[in-house]
Design an enzyme around this catalytic site. Structure first.
Site, PDB file in Angstrom:
ATOM      1  N   ARG A  99       0.290   7.678 -19.736  1.00 33.94           N
ATOM      2  CA  ARG A  99      -0.515   7.807 -18.673  1.00 33.94           C
ATOM      3  C   ARG A  99      -0.333   9.240 -17.859  1.00 33.94           C
ATOM      4  O   ARG A  99      -1.213   9.602 -17.139  1.00 33.94           O
ATOM      5  CB  ARG A  99      -0.062   6.756 -17.631  1.00 33.94           C
ATOM      6  CG  ARG A  99      -0.650   5.500 -17.745  1.00 33.94           C
ATOM      7  CD  ARG A  99      -0.462   4.289 -16.709  1.00 33.94           C
ATOM      8  NE  ARG A  99       1.090   4.258 -16.417  1.00 33.94           N
ATOM      9  CZ  ARG A  99       1.901   3.781 -15.259  1.00 33.94           C
ATOM     10  NH1 ARG A  99       0.874   3.454 -14.662  1.00 33.94           N
ATOM     11  NH2 ARG A  99       2.859   3.766 -15.142  1.00 33.94           N
TER      12      ARG A  99
ATOM     13  N   TYR B  75      -9.987   7.336  -2.516  1.00 34.56           N
ATOM     14  CA  TYR B  75      -9.777   7.485  -1.234  1.00 34.56           C
ATOM     15  C   TYR B  75      -8.379   7.946  -0.900  1.00 34.56           C
ATOM     16  O   TYR B  75      -7.346   7.757  -1.834  1.00 34.56           O
ATOM     17  CB  TYR B  75      -9.844   6.159  -0.303  1.00 34.56           C
ATOM     18  CG  TYR B  75      -9.093   5.039  -1.202  1.00 34.56           C
ATOM     19  CD1 TYR B  75      -9.653   4.221  -2.191  1.00 34.56           C
ATOM     20  CD2 TYR B  75      -8.034   4.351  -0.682  1.00 34.56           C
ATOM     21  CE1 TYR B  75      -9.294   3.404  -2.824  1.00 34.56           C
ATOM     22  CE2 TYR B  75      -7.380   3.437  -1.294  1.00 34.56           C
ATOM     23  CZ  TYR B  75      -7.920   2.560  -2.243  1.00 34.56           C
ATOM     24  OH  TYR B  75      -7.560   1.490  -2.898  1.00 34.56           O
TER      25      TYR B  75
ATOM     26  N   MET C  32      -4.485   7.922   1.222  1.00 36.96           N
ATOM     27  CA  MET C  32      -3.890   7.014   2.099  1.00 36.96           C
ATOM     28  C   MET C  32      -2.474   7.294   2.431  1.00 36.96           C
ATOM     29  O   MET C  32      -1.862   8.276   1.732  1.00 36.96           O
ATOM     30  CB  MET C  32      -3.698   5.490   1.137  1.00 36.96           C
ATOM     31  CG  MET C  32      -2.720   5.454  -0.179  1.00 36.96           C
ATOM     32  SD  MET C  32      -2.851   3.763  -0.584  1.00 36.96           S
ATOM     33  CE  MET C  32      -1.783   3.034   0.615  1.00 36.96           C
ATOM     34  N   ASP C  33      -1.909   6.725   3.316  1.00 38.68           N
ATOM     35  CA  ASP C  33      -0.610   6.862   3.843  1.00 38.68           C
ATOM     36  C   ASP C  33       0.239   5.801   3.702  1.00 38.68           C
ATOM     37  O   ASP C  33      -0.376   4.628   3.835  1.00 38.68           O
ATOM     38  CB  ASP C  33      -0.537   7.571   5.432  1.00 38.68           C
ATOM     39  CG  ASP C  33      -0.939   8.872   5.559  1.00 38.68           C
ATOM     40  OD1 ASP C  33      -0.684   9.604   4.673  1.00 38.68           O
ATOM     41  OD2 ASP C  33      -1.373   9.364   6.841  1.00 38.68           O
TER      42      ASP C  33
ATOM     43  N   HIS D 276       3.531  -5.136  -5.352  1.00 38.01           N
ATOM     44  CA  HIS D 276       2.329  -4.366  -5.466  1.00 38.01           C
ATOM     45  C   HIS D 276       1.768  -4.320  -7.019  1.00 38.01           C
ATOM     46  O   HIS D 276       0.687  -4.352  -7.162  1.00 38.01           O
ATOM     47  CB  HIS D 276       2.531  -2.890  -4.946  1.00 38.01           C
ATOM     48  CG  HIS D 276       1.356  -1.926  -5.224  1.00 38.01           C
ATOM     49  ND1 HIS D 276       0.407  -1.968  -4.425  1.00 38.01           N
ATOM     50  CD2 HIS D 276       1.315  -1.069  -6.249  1.00 38.01           C
ATOM     51  CE1 HIS D 276      -0.640  -0.785  -4.878  1.00 38.01           C
ATOM     52  NE2 HIS D 276      -0.067  -0.396  -6.172  1.00 38.01           N
TER      53      HIS D 276
ATOM     54  N   GLN E 131      -6.151   3.011 -12.526  1.00 42.77           N
ATOM     55  CA  GLN E 131      -5.692   3.828 -11.378  1.00 42.77           C
ATOM     56  C   GLN E 131      -5.056   4.916 -11.495  1.00 42.77           C
ATOM     57  O   GLN E 131      -4.278   4.976 -12.545  1.00 42.77           O
ATOM     58  CB  GLN E 131      -5.009   2.814 -10.301  1.00 42.77           C
ATOM     59  CG  GLN E 131      -3.629   2.568 -10.950  1.00 42.77           C
ATOM     60  CD  GLN E 131      -2.427   2.493 -10.206  1.00 42.77           C
ATOM     61  OE1 GLN E 131      -2.720   2.550  -8.784  1.00 42.77           O
ATOM     62  NE2 GLN E 131      -1.280   2.669 -10.449  1.00 42.77           N
TER      63      GLN E 131
END
Ligand code: 76R
Length: 287
Positions: A154, A168, A170-171, A195, A208
């Site tokens: 990956r 998008y 993100m924090d 997660h 992802q």
């Protein structure tokens, strides 16, 4: 010397997302011969960025008012992003595309699990944390992580060639009460494990790409998701919302989604008679 609370990461491609507004009506005014010349110049430049060991580029037609066109640039070094930006900006096509927004980050594989294990292993060996010996052993063990097949595949993967893309930023929350960064390492490691477990139930349906953007852009991470079905984005992101790492700590920027298309379809996209296609048959190695 490392702060004991910091999880390590493996970092690879520098990434620049650029969003543009496309002046379709101005483009339509152009004579066919002019269009062809502009498309050829842009295609050649993009091809050079794509067919290189050190860089990659992806194109997507975005849906919604925030952007019409997204270019995703990968580069093995930071200068490569600067170069890619210049290459695009000097194209004649740039008379018709106006930068709307952009995002700078670097692909990362988070290593909560491995960092915890390395710390524990070094403690077992009786090494003094952050001594010269400890640091040396740490660096060696971290280097080994690059070779773990799960990571190696990956780390330097090229831009996934799947039809739909969702991006998008993100924090993780840093509020007075709820603060990701003051949680003990072990708690964050457990949350990331959970997660990953939810994420893996979507394995195969979505690719992802997580990139870190602290120091380069407004949020802490960029999230790119790639899928063969756009509905997967909603299903996955919704399910993630119930996972503690997102439910309690996730803060999100704007969401962008669209369809990726192949470089040889640039003219089709610009002319707009039909939606440009992603010809992944031509690019099997990069999937
Ligand atoms: O298996 C592994 O080694 C990877 C485990 C994993 C990590 C470390 C993983 C798996 N992610 C990791 C890290 Mn993720 N991810 C997101 C989002 O919308 C939201 O709620 C959050 C946005 C999605 C949708 C998603 C999907 N991930 C991270 C990090 C870094 C955090 C840190 O280091 O503190 C962020 C910000 C983040 C965000 N994640 C997966 C997914 C999916 C689908 C997987 C499984 C992938 C697969 O197995 O194919």
């Amino acid at each position: 010397m490392r702060h004991p609370d910091v999880p390590e990461s493996l970092d690879s491609w520098w990434i620049l997302h650029r969003m543009f507004a496309f002046d379709r009506l101005a483009w339509d005014e152009l004579a066919q011969t002019e269009r062809a010349k502009i498309v050829e110049q842009a295609t050649d430049a993009l091809n050079a960025l794509k067919n290189s060991e050190d860089t990659d580029v992806g194109l997507a037609q975005m849906v919604g008012h925030k952007a019409d066109l997204m270019l995703t640039h990968y580069s093995k070094n930071y200068e490569g992003l600067a170069h890619a930006q210049t290459v695009i900006d000097r194209l004649r096509l740039s008379e018709f595309i106006t930068p709307a927004t952009s995002y700078v980050s670097i692909l990362e594989l988070g290593l909560y699990d491995a960092t915890g294990k390395i710390h524990a292993g070094l403690a077992e060996k009786g090494l003094k944390p952050h001594s010269e010996e400890w640091n040396k052993a740490f660096d060696e063990l971290l280097k080994e992580q690059e070779k773990v097949p799960h990571h190696a595949g990956r780390l330097w993967a090229r831009i996934p060639q799947r039809r739909y893309v969702c991006f998008y930023p993100m924090d993780k929350k840093r509020g007075e009460e709820v603060n990701w960064y003051t949680l003990p390492f072990a708690d964050r490691a457990r949350l990331m494990l959970d997660h990953g477990k939810i994420g893996r139930t979507f394995h195969g349906q979505v690719t992802q790409v997580i990139s870190g953007s602290i120091g380069y852009d407004k949020f802490e991470w960029g999230v790119d998701l790639y899928a063969d079905d756009p509905l997967v984005f909603k299903k996955l992101i919704y399910e993630m919302r119930f996972d503690e790492a997102s439910a309690k700590y996730g803060i999100f920027g704007d969401f962008y989604s669209g369809v990726q298309f192949s470089l040889d379809q640039l003219g089709t996209y610009l002319d707009g008679n039909k939606v440009a296609e992603l010809n992944s048959r031509l690019e099997p190695a990069m999937r």
